[in-house]
Design an enzyme around this catalytic site. Structure first.
Site, mmCIF file in Angstrom:
data_model
loop_
_atom_site.group_PDB
_atom_site.id
_atom_site.type_symbol
_atom_site.label_atom_id
_atom_site.label_comp_id
_atom_site.label_asym_id
_atom_site.label_seq_id
_atom_site.Cartn_x
_atom_site.Cartn_y
_atom_site.Cartn_z
ATOM 1 N N ARG A 46 0.560 -1.438 0.112
ATOM 2 C CA ARG A 46 0.078 0.174 0.085
ATOM 3 C C ARG A 46 0.870 1.151 0.168
ATOM 4 O O ARG A 46 -0.032 2.325 0.373
ATOM 5 C CB ARG A 46 -1.268 -0.035 1.549
ATOM 6 C CG ARG A 46 -1.608 -1.151 1.395
ATOM 7 C CD ARG A 46 -3.297 -1.134 2.443
ATOM 8 N NE ARG A 46 -2.726 -1.457 3.780
ATOM 9 C CZ ARG A 46 -2.861 -0.515 4.865
ATOM 10 N NH1 ARG A 46 -4.400 -0.361 4.897
ATOM 11 N NH2 ARG A 46 -2.006 -1.068 5.865
ATOM 12 N N ASP A 47 2.205 1.297 -0.498
ATOM 13 C CA ASP A 47 3.051 2.436 -0.250
ATOM 14 C C ASP A 47 3.600 2.658 -2.039
ATOM 15 O O ASP A 47 5.191 2.526 -1.687
ATOM 16 C CB ASP A 47 4.052 2.265 1.044
ATOM 17 C CG ASP A 47 4.521 3.710 1.243
ATOM 18 O OD1 ASP A 47 4.206 4.887 0.107
ATOM 19 O OD2 ASP A 47 5.755 3.755 1.695
ATOM 20 N N ASN A 48 3.000 2.230 -2.757
ATOM 21 C CA ASN A 48 3.466 2.396 -4.148
ATOM 22 C C ASN A 48 4.255 3.662 -4.357
ATOM 23 O O ASN A 48 3.392 4.502 -4.784
ATOM 24 C CB ASN A 48 2.856 2.150 -5.184
ATOM 25 C CG ASN A 48 1.986 0.655 -4.583
ATOM 26 O OD1 ASN A 48 2.627 0.080 -4.125
ATOM 27 N ND2 ASN A 48 0.554 0.203 -5.186
#
Length: 106
Positions: A46-48
């Site tokens: 979730r931290d792209n």
């Protein structure tokens, strides 16, 4: 964890400014494979961002920073979680009846 001497994709873009077609294709393909392998393991990264894509000395990318990864358990998903589209349609129909203008972004 292996040591990666190539920096990250953000630094690569700052150094080169523009990637040629082959470099861009390679970077996108390796990034896609990294996300695919995470999803096959039933996790969501979730931290792209390009700062979390590290490069080794040969220029191959590695995904990093898994702190915000979330396990995906498809067995616990409820049917209501997939009915978001129906709710949006109901809201649009309600706005249409009330005379409110609807703006659709492309």
């Amino acid at each position: 964890m292996e040591r990666l001497h190539g920096g990250d994709v953000l630094m690569l873009l700052m150094r080169k400014d523009i990637l040629n077609v082959d470099e861009a294709r390679c970077c996108v393909a390796e990034t896609d494979l990294a996300f695919e392998s995470i999803q096959k393991s039933s996790y969501i990264h979730r931290d792209n961002k390009h700062g979390n894509l590290l490069l080794d000395r040969y220029g191959h990318s590695r995904l990093s920073y898994f702190v915000l990864c979330k396990p995906l358990d498809c067995g616990t998903l409820q049917e209501q979680e997939f009915s978001v589209g129906d709710n949006v349609i109901e809201i649009l129909e309600t706005e249409e009846r009330s005379g409110a203008s609807i703006r659709i972004q492309q």
